[in-house]
Design an enzyme around this catalytic site. Sequence first.
Site, PDB file in Angstrom:
ATOM      1  N   TYR A 206     -13.164  -2.268   2.368  1.00  0.00           N
ATOM      2  CA  TYR A 206     -11.709  -1.657   1.151  1.00  0.00           C
ATOM      3  C   TYR A 206     -12.656  -0.721   0.081  1.00  0.00           C
ATOM      4  O   TYR A 206     -13.965  -0.311  -0.241  1.00  0.00           O
ATOM      5  CB  TYR A 206     -11.371  -3.083   0.199  1.00  0.00           C
ATOM      6  CG  TYR A 206     -12.520  -4.047  -0.502  1.00  0.00           C
ATOM      7  CD1 TYR A 206     -12.818  -3.577  -1.468  1.00  0.00           C
ATOM      8  CD2 TYR A 206     -13.513  -4.862  -0.191  1.00  0.00           C
ATOM      9  CE1 TYR A 206     -13.741  -4.190  -2.742  1.00  0.00           C
ATOM     10  CE2 TYR A 206     -14.165  -5.787  -0.530  1.00  0.00           C
ATOM     11  CZ  TYR A 206     -14.497  -5.126  -2.208  1.00  0.00           C
ATOM     12  OH  TYR A 206     -15.148  -6.356  -2.836  1.00  0.00           O
ATOM     13  N   CYS A 207     -11.986  -0.499  -0.727  1.00  0.00           N
ATOM     14  CA  CYS A 207     -12.595   0.533  -1.875  1.00  0.00           C
ATOM     15  C   CYS A 207     -11.269   0.527  -2.675  1.00  0.00           C
ATOM     16  O   CYS A 207      -9.989   0.114  -2.374  1.00  0.00           O
ATOM     17  CB  CYS A 207     -12.582   1.856  -1.737  1.00  0.00           C
ATOM     18  SG  CYS A 207     -11.279   2.671  -1.085  1.00  0.00           S
ATOM     19  N   THR A 208     -10.804   1.730  -3.885  1.00  0.00           N
ATOM     20  CA  THR A 208      -9.944   1.496  -4.784  1.00  0.00           C
ATOM     21  C   THR A 208      -8.753   1.724  -4.646  1.00  0.00           C
ATOM     22  O   THR A 208      -7.442   0.747  -4.630  1.00  0.00           O
ATOM     23  CB  THR A 208     -10.665   2.241  -6.344  1.00  0.00           C
ATOM     24  OG1 THR A 208     -11.697   2.645  -6.612  1.00  0.00           O
ATOM     25  CG2 THR A 208      -8.954   2.598  -7.251  1.00  0.00           C
ATOM     26  N   ILE A 237      -7.217  -1.018  -3.141  1.00  0.00           N
ATOM     27  CA  ILE A 237      -6.835  -2.976  -4.027  1.00  0.00           C
ATOM     28  C   ILE A 237      -5.558  -2.463  -4.901  1.00  0.00           C
ATOM     29  O   ILE A 237      -5.610  -3.121  -5.406  1.00  0.00           O
ATOM     30  CB  ILE A 237      -8.310  -2.872  -4.387  1.00  0.00           C
ATOM     31  CG1 ILE A 237      -9.647  -2.510  -4.385  1.00  0.00           C
ATOM     32  CG2 ILE A 237      -8.562  -3.574  -5.996  1.00  0.00           C
ATOM     33  CD1 ILE A 237     -10.798  -2.108  -5.106  1.00  0.00           C
TER      34      ILE A 237
END
Length: 605
Positions: A206-208, A237
């Site tokens: 996951y990342c932004t 996210i």
Amino acid sequence: MSEDKDREQYGVLLYYNYAEIPDLNHLLTFYHSNCSSLNLRGRVRLSTHGVNVTVGGNLSSLESHIEALKAYNSLFHRTDFKLGTCHHPLNDKVAQECGFTSLSIRIVDELVTLSSQPLLKAPDISNAGRHLSALDFHSSLHNANNENPENGLVLLDARNMYETRIGKFHVPNVETLDPQVRQYSDLSSWIDDNGDRLKGKNIFMYCTGGIRCEMASAYIKSKGAGFENVFQLFGGIQRYLEQFPDGGFFKGKNFVFDHRISVGSSDANVMGTCLMCQCSFDDYTSRCRCTYCRMLVLVCRSCESESTVYVCELCQKQGKAESAQLIEIGESKTSLSGAEFNNFCSDLPRVPRGDDPRTSRKLRILCLHGFRQNASSFKGRTASLAKKLKKITEFVFVDAPHELPFIYQTPMFESNENCASSSLPSSPPPPLANCKKKFAWFVAPNFDGSSGVDWKVANGPFDPLQYQQQTAGYDVSLSHLKNIFSREGPFDGILGFSQGAAMAALISALQEELKGEMDFKFVVLCSGFALRMKAMECGPIKCPSLHIFGNEHGKDRQIANQTSKELASLYDGDCSAIVEHDNGHIIPTRSPCIDEIKDFLNGFL
């Protein structure tokens, strides 16, 4: 009336799309026209592989922008547009740093840079990890939480350390891997070093917003057997928090790259702590940075001070500023409290090298002047450049080792339409007292090494190809620069102009051989040319490089456009950039050239 007011709310729009762009220049024109007409602010990055955009403006304008994109090209029909309402930028300083006081549209080689060094094989983005919706991602984590801890699932956070400090996923019975990297371009090295923690696992990333996972997941899958099961949170996210307003398995706040700085759930706990006093704190609005590496650090209001030296956790681990963190008492060393740390740092002696806290926050760049120049004259010629880069660079100027004799040109016969040919009277050279020594990195093979003790008459008129005959003296110059690195280093990069660029190019070609004696990250080659030496014939040069030279219609009479192009072609295209301008034998300092120079240098901060 209420509906009209709502539509005039301010918002932020984030989106990316990996797709082949058939006409990049046409797309660039579209973005300039559309974003300017809608008064949007932020960052737009375009490449032949797609787009990466973060812009802010009135909600109605952002919605119009989305509709215009869909009408422009069908490739945007599948784009995940993340549009959120928020307040207008209130902190001008933060808004400016985040790029939300102006519109920046750039053509780049990579939408995100996975590695600061050239990869043997770039990952195929079409082989990225499988997308999971926020619901599917959450469901998988929930099931893993209820199963045996040895379930073979790991969570991989693809963000930077300062982002994970204020929020990350936490799932009981599931290991979350936090690489703790300063910047995304360090992630590939972490993956290389931690393959045993990933191999054979179900890797959930996951990342932004999702774009960093695209490239990183493809890089993991490119490692072959044992790395096939890679999944990524679609929309990042941000989409997860929209689906789970209470935060779900995500604890804390989501760092975002605009003036909002962070976005939390309805139940966002404070996950971060102040670097100085260790109290709970997660507000980056002050934008405090590490004195050494410039990474964002959390410093609470009580500990914040303009005169304080901040040293991030990573620099502390690497031993930087150890004397500023520890004070010796007898044979033991005791950690200092926040207040003691501030007082102690203010009394530290200042050292005139790369260890100096005043300068190490910037890129230290060694500057090599051109033929028949000196450090003083080159410093004067680059004063405008230094002024515009003063926030991110510190220039260090040195003289070349070969002192040249003074020469002067005798007047030539001239004629024009209004007067007959005539001979101008000879004039004596200026007195030596008014002249500063001139130097060179390379000299003619028959150079006798004598200094400028008197004036000599030039052999003939200016020869624009004289640099091709100046090939001797490399060994002396190399030894000279090794001493400078030892005495005045470290340096992050080397900037060379004309003959200085030729010297810097040779050094970059020998970068591997010179490790330990001359360590640097990049070169900037201005009006450069390549000397015919064996070192320049050993395949693509892997050193990151920026090439600045006049275009075909420019006025550089000394170094032809094609000559500088040939030098640029010797470098690996994946880690080099080119800035062409329409001026003469200079380093340009106006937009858009200066913006491209800043973009290149910012990649090393």
